[in-house]
Structures are given as structure tokens and as C-alpha cells.
Design an enzyme around this catalytic site. Structure first.
Site, mmCIF file in Angstrom:
data_model
loop_
_atom_site.group_PDB
_atom_site.id
_atom_site.type_symbol
_atom_site.label_atom_id
_atom_site.label_comp_id
_atom_site.label_asym_id
_atom_site.label_seq_id
_atom_site.Cartn_x
_atom_site.Cartn_y
_atom_site.Cartn_z
ATOM 1 N N GLU A 1 0.830 -1.207 0.000
ATOM 2 C CA GLU A 1 0.000 0.000 0.000
ATOM 3 C C GLU A 1 0.858 1.248 0.000
ATOM 4 O O GLU A 1 1.956 1.257 0.538
ATOM 5 C CB GLU A 1 -0.822 0.078 1.282
ATOM 6 C CG GLU A 1 -1.522 -1.167 1.668
ATOM 7 C CD GLU A 1 -2.218 -1.024 3.029
ATOM 8 O OE1 GLU A 1 -2.773 -2.001 3.481
ATOM 9 O OE2 GLU A 1 -2.192 0.074 3.613
ATOM 10 N N CYS B 1 3.084 8.522 1.782
ATOM 11 C CA CYS B 1 3.560 7.514 2.735
ATOM 12 C C CYS B 1 3.809 6.231 1.959
ATOM 13 O O CYS B 1 2.919 5.752 1.254
ATOM 14 C CB CYS B 1 2.493 7.314 3.808
ATOM 15 S SG CYS B 1 2.909 6.011 4.978
ATOM 16 N N CYS C 1 5.920 -7.439 7.848
ATOM 17 C CA CYS C 1 6.906 -6.895 8.776
ATOM 18 C C CYS C 1 7.240 -7.946 9.838
ATOM 19 O O CYS C 1 6.383 -8.733 10.223
ATOM 20 C CB CYS C 1 6.342 -5.645 9.452
ATOM 21 S SG CYS C 1 7.533 -4.807 10.521
ATOM 22 N N CYS D 1 4.962 -5.575 16.379
ATOM 23 C CA CYS D 1 4.236 -4.611 17.225
ATOM 24 C C CYS D 1 2.804 -5.134 17.374
ATOM 25 O O CYS D 1 2.124 -5.366 16.365
ATOM 26 C CB CYS D 1 4.243 -3.223 16.599
ATOM 27 S SG CYS D 1 5.920 -2.594 16.378
ATOM 28 N N CYS E 1 -0.257 -3.438 15.488
ATOM 29 C CA CYS E 1 -0.091 -3.031 14.089
ATOM 30 C C CYS E 1 -0.592 -4.092 13.118
ATOM 31 O O CYS E 1 -0.269 -5.282 13.253
ATOM 32 C CB CYS E 1 1.388 -2.753 13.821
ATOM 33 S SG CYS E 1 1.733 -2.305 12.115
ATOM 34 N N GLY F 1 6.143 -2.291 6.759
ATOM 35 C CA GLY F 1 7.525 -2.757 6.873
ATOM 36 C C GLY F 1 8.386 -1.900 7.771
ATOM 37 O O GLY F 1 7.986 -0.831 8.220
ATOM 38 N N GLU F 2 9.572 -2.415 8.064
ATOM 39 C CA GLU F 2 10.549 -1.694 8.862
ATOM 40 C C GLU F 2 11.628 -1.174 7.898
ATOM 41 O O GLU F 2 12.457 -1.960 7.418
ATOM 42 C CB GLU F 2 11.143 -2.628 9.934
ATOM 43 C CG GLU F 2 12.375 -2.108 10.644
ATOM 44 C CD GLU F 2 12.229 -0.679 11.163
ATOM 45 O OE1 GLU F 2 11.188 -0.330 11.736
ATOM 46 O OE2 GLU F 2 13.181 0.104 10.974
ATOM 47 N N SER G 1 9.832 4.939 16.789
ATOM 48 C CA SER G 1 8.575 4.463 17.379
ATOM 49 C C SER G 1 8.851 3.880 18.757
ATOM 50 O O SER G 1 9.265 2.734 18.892
ATOM 51 C CB SER G 1 7.960 3.388 16.471
ATOM 52 O OG SER G 1 7.636 3.966 15.228
ATOM 53 N N LEU G 2 8.601 4.664 19.791
ATOM 54 C CA LEU G 2 8.955 4.247 21.151
ATOM 55 C C LEU G 2 7.800 3.480 21.816
ATOM 56 O O LEU G 2 7.971 2.381 22.303
ATOM 57 C CB LEU G 2 9.349 5.481 21.964
ATOM 58 C CG LEU G 2 10.254 5.249 23.163
ATOM 59 C CD1 LEU G 2 11.532 4.537 22.778
ATOM 60 C CD2 LEU G 2 10.570 6.583 23.844
ATOM 61 N N HIS G 3 6.654 4.098 21.890
ATOM 62 C CA HIS G 3 5.413 3.475 22.377
ATOM 63 C C HIS G 3 5.370 3.092 23.856
ATOM 64 O O HIS G 3 4.319 2.683 24.350
ATOM 65 C CB HIS G 3 5.038 2.239 21.555
ATOM 66 C CG HIS G 3 5.011 2.463 20.076
ATOM 67 N ND1 HIS G 3 4.533 3.610 19.495
ATOM 68 C CD2 HIS G 3 5.427 1.672 19.043
ATOM 69 C CE1 HIS G 3 4.635 3.512 18.184
ATOM 70 N NE2 HIS G 3 5.174 2.369 17.885
ATOM 71 N N ASN H 1 -5.255 3.472 15.906
ATOM 72 C CA ASN H 1 -6.174 3.370 14.797
ATOM 73 C C ASN H 1 -6.724 1.946 14.834
ATOM 74 O O ASN H 1 -5.976 1.003 14.597
ATOM 75 C CB ASN H 1 -5.369 3.621 13.519
ATOM 76 C CG ASN H 1 -6.216 4.172 12.417
ATOM 77 O OD1 ASN H 1 -7.382 3.811 12.285
ATOM 78 N ND2 ASN H 1 -5.640 5.044 11.628
ATOM 79 N N CYS I 1 -1.391 2.152 8.178
ATOM 80 C CA CYS I 1 -0.438 1.050 7.988
ATOM 81 C C CYS I 1 -0.996 -0.355 7.834
ATOM 82 O O CYS I 1 -1.347 -1.002 8.817
ATOM 83 C CB CYS I 1 0.514 0.978 9.170
ATOM 84 S SG CYS I 1 0.699 2.499 10.050
HETATM 85 N N1 SAH Z 1 8.316 0.095 11.115
HETATM 86 C C1 SAH Z 1 8.291 1.523 11.204
HETATM 87 C C2 SAH Z 1 7.175 2.142 10.369
HETATM 88 C C3 SAH Z 1 5.830 1.738 10.895
HETATM 89 S S1 SAH Z 1 4.387 2.675 10.519
HETATM 90 C C4 SAH Z 1 8.144 1.946 12.656
HETATM 91 O O1 SAH Z 1 7.980 1.081 13.510
HETATM 92 O O2 SAH Z 1 8.246 3.126 12.928
HETATM 93 C C5 SAH Z 1 4.516 4.223 11.324
HETATM 94 C C6 SAH Z 1 3.933 4.332 12.716
HETATM 95 O O3 SAH Z 1 2.586 3.885 12.825
HETATM 96 C C7 SAH Z 1 4.731 3.557 13.739
HETATM 97 O O4 SAH Z 1 4.987 4.380 14.841
HETATM 98 C C8 SAH Z 1 3.778 2.452 14.098
HETATM 99 O O5 SAH Z 1 4.051 1.896 15.370
HETATM 100 C C9 SAH Z 1 2.451 3.144 14.026
HETATM 101 N N2 SAH Z 1 1.281 2.251 13.984
HETATM 102 C C10 SAH Z 1 1.233 0.964 13.596
HETATM 103 N N3 SAH Z 1 -0.006 0.458 13.742
HETATM 104 C C11 SAH Z 1 -0.767 1.447 14.245
HETATM 105 C C12 SAH Z 1 -2.148 1.549 14.612
HETATM 106 N N4 SAH Z 1 -2.984 0.514 14.477
HETATM 107 N N5 SAH Z 1 -2.583 2.723 15.099
HETATM 108 C C13 SAH Z 1 -1.745 3.779 15.213
HETATM 109 N N6 SAH Z 1 -0.444 3.756 14.877
HETATM 110 C C14 SAH Z 1 0.045 2.597 14.397
#
Ligand code: SAH
Length: 354
Positions: free
Chosen positions: A92, A105, A112, A116, A119, A161-162, A216-218, A292, A335
Site C-alpha cells: 500500500e 507515505c 513486517c 508490534c 499493528c 515494513g521496517e 517508534s517508542l510506544h 487506529n 499502515c
Molecule cells: N516500522 C516503522 C514504520 C511503521 S508505521 C516503525 O515502527 O516506525 C509508522 C507508525 O505507525 C509507527 O509508529 C507504528 O508503530 C504506528 N502504527 C502501527 N499500527 C498502528 C495503529 N494501528 N494505530 C496507530 N499507529 C500505528
């Protein structure tokens, strides 16, 4: 047999090919200008390229070999493309419009491997890396969706993807985006988002380019991050922050820390305070992303007051924080959501609004 994309080759590589065909090397620049600057869709439209060379190009290379299996336009004019590649895999890419920006984007892998838990992209595991040409085809196709007076102003590598796990293909693609003879987009307009792979962050820093880095810390501690981001077990927050600090020192670019807000999981005032302590010594910015929703996953975004409270705590500590605006919500623009529906098991239903 599928022919390679002509932009899979860098300028010097294309010039070498052109020369080997008996034409002067500068023809390569002309060809790339048609592709990156003038939005041609076939070799024959490259009017100032000799017909004999155009014929050879068409015999040896392709321009847009992927198939658009879906094209969706949201109410806010966000557009999403689902592309099928030669081996049947789908990826996508998204175009987001704001008054003064056209941000795209793009994806770097099919699936991936980072794991996570919230995701959609990782739910089916990693299938394979994308090639440089497959990454660039997303950019070029979205570019051709723009009106004659519109230009891509920003690129975020935040699709499926990463990106740092596929630097080999990504770097030449970024080079073509950045090059004057390519898209001519400033490095500062390109953001690479990563789960946080320290060695790869250093590799990116060593390029001495001004790309923006989003990490992406989270979670503000390893106990929680280990649960949310599977790959964290092998890395740990400290190593990521060290590498990100080095990136900032080398490039002078402020790091963005992304933080998906998951209601009741990582969105409490305690986590906000811990995050603030972690980032206080650093020049950083926090981008909060309300979860999301993904139908198969139990996570949901927090309420607005809880999100506001999280922002307030960070800002009270002097850490700039923004909450990401949602674009294209009605077309599954986040994503990997659309791919998941396309690929997923029969139990994955398209949610029809009632
Ligand atoms: N692999 C990369 C790019 C991922 S997409 C990364 O980890 O950064 C970009 C961002 O969207 C990342 O911070 C990812 O954690 C976040 N993301 C993934 N799924 C999500 C969701 N369902 N809701 C909100 N953000 C999400």
C-alpha cells in the site's frame, strides 16, 4: 518474464547502460528527467530521446509493472493505492493532502517482522523486502495522481515494513528522491520511521544527510515495551536512545518519538511522566498517535481528555508534543489495514458502515 524498472538503476548505472548501447551518457539524465520530473507513462513519450534508444529502453526495461488492484479516495481527498507486484504480493501507499503540503507515505517491505502487537502490517509476518524499483514505483504512481500544479512536498517512510531492515533497497530510492536529476526533494522533507534498530540508525547517521528520523517508542520502559514491540527484547530502549542521540549530534535534526496511545495500556499519567523524564535531557518531539482500530485487535484509542492529559504532562516538562491528525480514516489508510483485508483469512470482514 518481468523486465526491471528503468529507475531501479542509479544515474551512473543508467549512464553506463546507455553508453553500452552506443549513445552518449547524458541521455541517462534526459531519461530520468522524463520519469521523475515530467511524469511520462511510456518510453515513447520521451520526445528528445532518440527513437532507437527509446525502442531499446522499451525492450529491456519497464516503467510501471505493478497492477493497481485498488484505488480509494477518502472524504478528505486522501488517496490510497493497493499495488500488486509481479509475484502476487500486495503493498500500500498513501497520498495525503493539506493546504500547503502533499505528503506521501510509502512501504518498504511486504509485511513486517518487528511484531508490534497493535499493528496490522505485522499480523501476517514478513514475506520479503521490496526492491528499490518497487519503492520508487509507489512514489511515481502517486506523483502522477497529482494535478498539473501540484507537487509532492514530503515523503514519510511509514508504510508497511521496517525501513531500516531494508536499507539496501531504501537508500538508493531516497537518493533518487533527493537528487536534483531525480525528484529533487530536500532531505529535510523526507522522514524515515523506525522501530529503533541502533546499528542501522548509525548507518543512516553516517550518510551525513538531513533526513528526519522518527523513532517508534510506544513505551517509556522496557517492561512495557517488551510487551508492545516484540523485537524490543533483543534491543532495549537505552540502546535506541543512544543511537538516536548520535543521529541528532551528527545531523542536527531533532528526533521525533512516536507513541501510539493504547487505552488503558500505555496512556496513563504515570507513563507520561516517565516518558517526560526519559526525554527531558534531549532535544526531541513527541508525536502521539491515537490507536487506529484494527478489527482483529483488542486495542482502542483513549478518550480525548485522557489524551489531553498525556500531552499536558509532556508539555509541562518542556517536551513539545503533538497528536497526529487522522487522515483517510474512511479508507483504512493506516499502515497495512487495507492489505490485511485483501490478504487476510475469510473471517476478516470488510466493515460496512450501517
Ligand atoms: N516500522 C516503522 C514504520 C511503521 S508505521 C516503525 O515502527 O516506525 C509508522 C507508525 O505507525 C509507527 O509508529 C507504528 O508503530 C504506528 N502504527 C502501527 N499500527 C498502528 C495503529 N494501528 N494505530 C496507530 N499507529 C500505528
Amino acid at each position: 518474464m518481468h523486465r526491471p524498472r528503468v529507475y531501479e538503476k542509479s544515474l551512473p548505472e543508467l549512464a553506463a547502460w546507455v553508453t553500452a548501447q552506443g549513445f552518449p551518457g547524458y541521455r541517462a539524465e534526459q531519461i530520468r528527467r522524463w520519469i521523475f520530473g515530467k511524469r511520462v507513462n511510456d518510453f515513447d513519450a520521451m520526445h528528445d530521446v532518440p527513437a532507437a534508444l527509446r525502442k531499446q529502453l522499451a525492450e529491456e526495461f519497464s516503467l510501471f509493472p505493478a497492477t493497481e488492484v485498488r484505488h480509494q479516495v477518502a472524504g478528505d481527498r486522501t488517496e490510497k493505492l493497493l499495488l500488486e507486484l509481479h509475484d502476487g504480493e500486495v503493498i500500500e501507499c498513501v497520498l495525503m493532502r493539506e493546504t500547503d503540503r502533499r505528503t506521501i507515505c510509502i512501504s518498504t517491505q511486504v509485511g513486517c517482522a518487528m511484531g508490534c502487537v497493535f499493528c496490522a502490517s505485522g499480523m501476517l509476518g514478513l514475506k520479503r523486502n521490496l526492491t528499490t524499483g518497487e519503492i520508487l514505483e509507489q512514489v511515481l504512481r502517486l506523483d502522477r495522481r497529482l494535478g498539473p500544479d501540484e507537487r509532492i512536498t514530503n515523503v514519510v517512510v511509514m508504510g508497511i515494513g521496517e525501513p531500516l531492515a531494508n536499507l539496501k533497497s531504501l537508500l538508493p530510492a531516497l537518493e533518487s528522491l533527493n537528487d536534483k536529476g531525480g525528484m529533487g526533494l530536500g532531505a529535510r522533507r523526507i522522514t524515515v520511521s523506525t522501530v529503533g534498530l541502533p546499528d542501522k540508525i548509525r548507518e543512516l547517521a553516517a550518510l551525513d544527510k538531513q533526513f528526519n528520523l522518527a523513532v517508534s517508542l510506544h513505551a517509556p520502559n522496557n517492561a512495557l515495551r517488551d510487551k508492545l514491540v516484540k523485537v524490543n527484547h533483543r534491543i532495549g530502549i537505552e540502546a535506541i536512545l543512544d543511537a538516536a542521540d548520535e543521529y541528532f549530534q551528527k545531523t542536527g535534526r531533532r528526533i521525533t518519538y512516536e507513541y501510539v496511545l493504547l487505552s488503558g495500556v500505555n496512556d496513563g499519567p504515570e507513563e507520561a511522566r516517565e516518558l517526560a523524564r526519559l526525554l527531558k535531557p534531549r532535544i526531541a518531539h513527541v508525536n502521539l498517535i491515537p490507536m487506529n482500530g484494527v478489527a482483529e485487535l483488542p486495542y482502542v484509542e483513549p478518550t480525548a481528555p485522557r489524551t489531553d492529559e498525556f500531552v499536558r504532562i509532556l508539555e509541562a516538562s518542556g517536551i513539545p508534543a503533538t497528536v497526529r491528525k487522522r487522515k483517510g480514516a474512511d479508507i483504512d489508510a493506516a499502515c497495512g489495514q487495507l492489505r490485511l483485508k485483501h490478504e487476510g483469512p475469510a473471517t476478516v470482514e470488510l466493515s460496512v458502515p450501517v
